[in-house]
Design a protein around this motif. Structure first.
Motif, PDB file in Angstrom:
ATOM      1  N   UNK A  19      -5.790   4.238  17.521  1.00 25.03           N
ATOM      2  CA  UNK A  19      -6.602   3.780  16.792  1.00 25.03           C
ATOM      3  C   UNK A  19      -6.295   3.766  15.224  1.00 25.03           C
ATOM      4  N   UNK A  20      -5.609   4.819  14.869  1.00 26.96           N
ATOM      5  CA  UNK A  20      -5.167   4.744  13.262  1.00 26.96           C
ATOM      6  C   UNK A  20      -3.920   3.963  13.060  1.00 26.96           C
ATOM      7  N   UNK A  21      -2.982   3.821  13.743  1.00 26.34           N
ATOM      8  CA  UNK A  21      -1.720   3.085  13.538  1.00 26.34           C
ATOM      9  C   UNK A  21      -2.107   1.708  13.023  1.00 26.34           C
ATOM     10  N   UNK A  22      -2.869   0.971  13.734  1.00 31.58           N
ATOM     11  CA  UNK A  22      -3.232  -0.511  13.083  1.00 31.58           C
ATOM     12  C   UNK A  22      -4.054  -0.306  11.589  1.00 31.58           C
ATOM     13  N   UNK A  23      -4.621   0.602  11.582  1.00 28.69           N
ATOM     14  CA  UNK A  23      -5.106   0.878  10.221  1.00 28.69           C
ATOM     15  C   UNK A  23      -4.123   1.135   9.374  1.00 28.69           C
ATOM     16  N   UNK A  24      -3.130   1.847   9.305  1.00 27.81           N
ATOM     17  CA  UNK A  24      -2.058   2.060   8.523  1.00 27.81           C
ATOM     18  C   UNK A  24      -1.069   0.777   8.292  1.00 27.81           C
ATOM     19  N   UNK A  25      -0.948   0.236   9.297  1.00 25.13           N
ATOM     20  CA  UNK A  25      -0.137  -1.064   9.182  1.00 25.13           C
ATOM     21  C   UNK A  25      -0.832  -2.038   8.432  1.00 25.13           C
ATOM     22  N   UNK A  26      -2.264  -2.285   8.561  1.00 22.93           N
ATOM     23  CA  UNK A  26      -2.983  -3.083   7.511  1.00 22.93           C
ATOM     24  C   UNK A  26      -2.899  -2.470   6.144  1.00 22.93           C
ATOM     25  N   UNK A  44       1.481   8.296  -0.848  1.00 22.41           N
ATOM     26  CA  UNK A  44      -0.196   8.470  -1.218  1.00 22.41           C
ATOM     27  C   UNK A  44      -0.928   8.955   0.036  1.00 22.41           C
ATOM     28  N   UNK A  45      -0.470   8.620   1.266  1.00 19.25           N
ATOM     29  CA  UNK A  45      -1.147   8.905   2.525  1.00 19.25           C
ATOM     30  C   UNK A  45      -0.757  10.354   2.664  1.00 19.25           C
ATOM     31  N   UNK A  46       0.312  10.757   2.483  1.00 17.60           N
ATOM     32  CA  UNK A  46       0.799  12.150   2.571  1.00 17.60           C
ATOM     33  C   UNK A  46      -0.064  13.048   1.603  1.00 17.60           C
ATOM     34  N   UNK A  47      -0.142  12.713   0.501  1.00 17.04           N
ATOM     35  CA  UNK A  47      -0.991  13.512  -0.590  1.00 17.04           C
ATOM     36  C   UNK A  47      -2.145  13.627  -0.115  1.00 17.04           C
ATOM     37  N   UNK A  48      -2.815  12.380   0.324  1.00 19.07           N
ATOM     38  CA  UNK A  48      -4.335  12.446   0.899  1.00 19.07           C
ATOM     39  C   UNK A  48      -4.468  13.496   2.033  1.00 19.07           C
TER      40      UNK A  48
END
Length: 87
Positions: A19-26, A44-48
């Motif tokens: 579920x998460x991988x397509x969102x990250x790709x987008x 930015x993702x790592x920080x969040x």
């Protein structure tokens, strides 16, 4: 953890990743079209995620928080009794 729980947990993780991988790709595609590098987006993702983990450690179970729909007993105002003598 027994074998059936491990299998169930693994299936849940795989389902979440799917579920998460397509969102990250987008997100990566959208950010790159705005001039961000892949490394900047991943940073930015790592920080969040680190901030979310820290917040979770401070308040691990939001379900234990009082709901806004349930008034706090100490703050509830009671109406005065309407039992004045007729007179």
């Amino acid at each position: 953890m027994d074998k059936s729980n491990e299998t169930s947990a693994s299936a849940s993780v795989i389902e979440l990743q799917d579920s998460v991988m397509p969102i990250i790709a987008d997100l990566l595609d959208s950010a790159s079209s705005r001039g961000w590098t892949k490394e900047q987006v991943l940073d930015a993702i790592t920080f969040t995620v680190a901030q979310l983990r820290q917040a979770d450690e401070k308040d691990p179970d939001p379900a234990d928080d009082p709901s806004e729909s349930e008034p706090i007993q100490a703050a509830r105002l009671e109406e005065p009794a309407n039992d004045w003598p007729a007179g």
